[in-house]
Design a protein around this motif. Sequence first.
Motif, PDB file in Angstrom:
ATOM      1  N   GLN A 188     -24.165 -25.627  43.073  1.00  0.00           N
ATOM      2  CA  GLN A 188     -23.005 -24.741  43.167  1.00  0.00           C
ATOM      3  C   GLN A 188     -23.066 -23.868  44.404  1.00  0.00           C
ATOM      4  O   GLN A 188     -22.049 -23.628  45.050  1.00  0.00           O
ATOM      5  CB  GLN A 188     -22.915 -23.869  41.924  1.00  0.00           C
ATOM      6  N   ALA A 234     -16.756 -12.862  48.948  1.00  0.00           N
ATOM      7  CA  ALA A 234     -15.510 -13.611  48.834  1.00  0.00           C
ATOM      8  C   ALA A 234     -14.394 -12.734  48.269  1.00  0.00           C
ATOM      9  O   ALA A 234     -13.245 -12.791  48.733  1.00  0.00           O
ATOM     10  CB  ALA A 234     -15.715 -14.847  47.956  1.00  0.00           C
ATOM     11  N   ASP A 249      -9.141 -21.383  50.130  1.00  0.00           N
ATOM     12  CA  ASP A 249     -10.583 -21.626  50.026  1.00  0.00           C
ATOM     13  C   ASP A 249     -11.248 -20.561  49.165  1.00  0.00           C
ATOM     14  O   ASP A 249     -12.100 -20.856  48.317  1.00  0.00           O
ATOM     15  CB  ASP A 249     -11.228 -21.622  51.413  1.00  0.00           C
ATOM     16  N   LEU A 250     -10.859 -19.310  49.376  1.00  0.00           N
ATOM     17  CA  LEU A 250     -11.479 -18.223  48.622  1.00  0.00           C
ATOM     18  C   LEU A 250     -11.110 -18.282  47.142  1.00  0.00           C
ATOM     19  O   LEU A 250     -11.941 -17.977  46.278  1.00  0.00           O
ATOM     20  CB  LEU A 250     -11.066 -16.877  49.216  1.00  0.00           C
ATOM     21  N   THR A 299     -20.024 -23.382  47.090  1.00  0.00           N
ATOM     22  CA  THR A 299     -19.404 -22.092  47.389  1.00  0.00           C
ATOM     23  C   THR A 299     -19.644 -21.676  48.843  1.00  0.00           C
ATOM     24  O   THR A 299     -18.760 -21.084  49.464  1.00  0.00           O
ATOM     25  CB  THR A 299     -19.921 -20.998  46.436  1.00  0.00           C
ATOM     26  N   ASP A 300     -20.809 -22.002  49.378  1.00  0.00           N
ATOM     27  CA  ASP A 300     -21.065 -21.691  50.785  1.00  0.00           C
ATOM     28  C   ASP A 300     -20.134 -22.491  51.687  1.00  0.00           C
ATOM     29  O   ASP A 300     -19.620 -21.974  52.690  1.00  0.00           O
ATOM     30  CB  ASP A 300     -22.517 -21.974  51.151  1.00  0.00           C
ATOM     31  N   ASP A 301     -19.908 -23.754  51.343  1.00  0.00           N
ATOM     32  CA  ASP A 301     -18.988 -24.575  52.135  1.00  0.00           C
ATOM     33  C   ASP A 301     -17.582 -23.989  52.105  1.00  0.00           C
ATOM     34  O   ASP A 301     -16.880 -23.950  53.132  1.00  0.00           O
ATOM     35  CB  ASP A 301     -18.966 -26.015  51.606  1.00  0.00           C
ATOM     36  N   LEU A 302     -17.149 -23.548  50.916  1.00  0.00           N
ATOM     37  CA  LEU A 302     -15.827 -22.940  50.795  1.00  0.00           C
ATOM     38  C   LEU A 302     -15.749 -21.636  51.586  1.00  0.00           C
ATOM     39  O   LEU A 302     -14.737 -21.347  52.242  1.00  0.00           O
ATOM     40  CB  LEU A 302     -15.494 -22.691  49.328  1.00  0.00           C
ATOM     41  N   TYR A 303     -16.798 -20.835  51.518  1.00  0.00           N
ATOM     42  CA  TYR A 303     -16.832 -19.569  52.261  1.00  0.00           C
ATOM     43  C   TYR A 303     -16.736 -19.837  53.762  1.00  0.00           C
ATOM     44  O   TYR A 303     -15.948 -19.194  54.473  1.00  0.00           O
ATOM     45  CB  TYR A 303     -18.123 -18.818  51.941  1.00  0.00           C
ATOM     46  N   LEU A 354     -13.366 -20.769  45.673  1.00  0.00           N
ATOM     47  CA  LEU A 354     -14.731 -20.226  45.621  1.00  0.00           C
ATOM     48  C   LEU A 354     -14.874 -19.255  44.444  1.00  0.00           C
ATOM     49  O   LEU A 354     -15.832 -19.344  43.670  1.00  0.00           O
ATOM     50  CB  LEU A 354     -15.038 -19.535  46.953  1.00  0.00           C
ATOM     51  N   ASP A 408     -17.348 -19.200  41.391  1.00  0.00           N
ATOM     52  CA  ASP A 408     -18.314 -18.100  41.289  1.00  0.00           C
ATOM     53  C   ASP A 408     -17.562 -16.776  41.280  1.00  0.00           C
ATOM     54  O   ASP A 408     -17.363 -16.157  42.329  1.00  0.00           O
ATOM     55  CB  ASP A 408     -19.305 -18.149  42.449  1.00  0.00           C
ATOM     56  N   ASP A 442     -18.846 -13.483  43.321  1.00  0.00           N
ATOM     57  CA  ASP A 442     -19.162 -13.495  44.750  1.00  0.00           C
ATOM     58  C   ASP A 442     -18.471 -12.306  45.424  1.00  0.00           C
ATOM     59  O   ASP A 442     -17.272 -12.345  45.718  1.00  0.00           O
ATOM     60  CB  ASP A 442     -18.707 -14.808  45.383  1.00  0.00           C
TER      61      ASP A 442
END
Length: 289
Positions: A29, A69, A55-56, A33-37, A59, A63, A66
């Motif tokens: 995960q 985000a 994207d956010l 989430t890092d890819d989306l961020y 994300l 999560d 976050d």
Amino acid sequence: MKISRHSKQLAATVFAAITIAGLAGVPAQADVTDDLYNSAQRNFTDGNDVAGRADLRALIGADPGDADALSLQAIWSHYAGDLPALADAMARLNVVDPGKAAGTNHVLNAIGAAVGTLPNPLPALVGPQTGIVVLGYGLLPDGALRPELVNRLTAAWLQSIASPLSPIVVTGGNPQNGITEADAMAGWLIGHGVPPNRIHVEGRAGSTVQNALFSTKLLRDVGATSAVVVTSPNHIRRAVADFIVAGTTVVGATTSLEQLVSQLPPPARQAQRGIYLDATRTFELATSR
């Protein structure tokens, strides 16, 4: 059918290995989430705030806790005028990280103050607790001052006369021919009669964000509690936002005369993108992770 003890142990070992490996090939995960961020931040940098906010949302769906985000979602929802999304992001952030929620609210207030700032060629009347901060501008290849930087310095020189006890910070790196913007600015001011002991050189900054962050620390080191920011009319609002976010109380925004009239009206929403983008950087939300 009986299952041997050995078979049971083998099955348990395989199951544990698959669980630890995240089903062997399915991204964890954190990776998702890092890819989306990172995608969101690239989209904001490229001017596609709609895709960045999408994207956010994805994300935060993966999560909900976050904080970075949520902060970005609040700031860019504010830019988009999406008040329900702004309220939702801030409500979530207040639960997850109240300190970051307060900081995010400070960013939004700073942006509002900056957008409402008028370029002003007249010096402010301030005392010794207020510093004068002059922002650099790219030098010529031989290290000489470009005309626009001379315009900024002229405005700063007038401000220094109006406030003879105020310390002066010149900020800018980007050396040319071995000379930083700050060193070149200090030399100009000294050549025009400003005492060297009034001038404090910040020669590392390579951007407006770094101008604000590094100068804020220097102002505190010399005992200044507020600042008059000096730059060009088309740069003053972004600079004011960055300095406020960095923690400097801005009590004056002095500019050169170049393009002054065209910069008097408040910027349209699209023209405010750079202010929002810079503010997130000054707030030190990671550009990637």
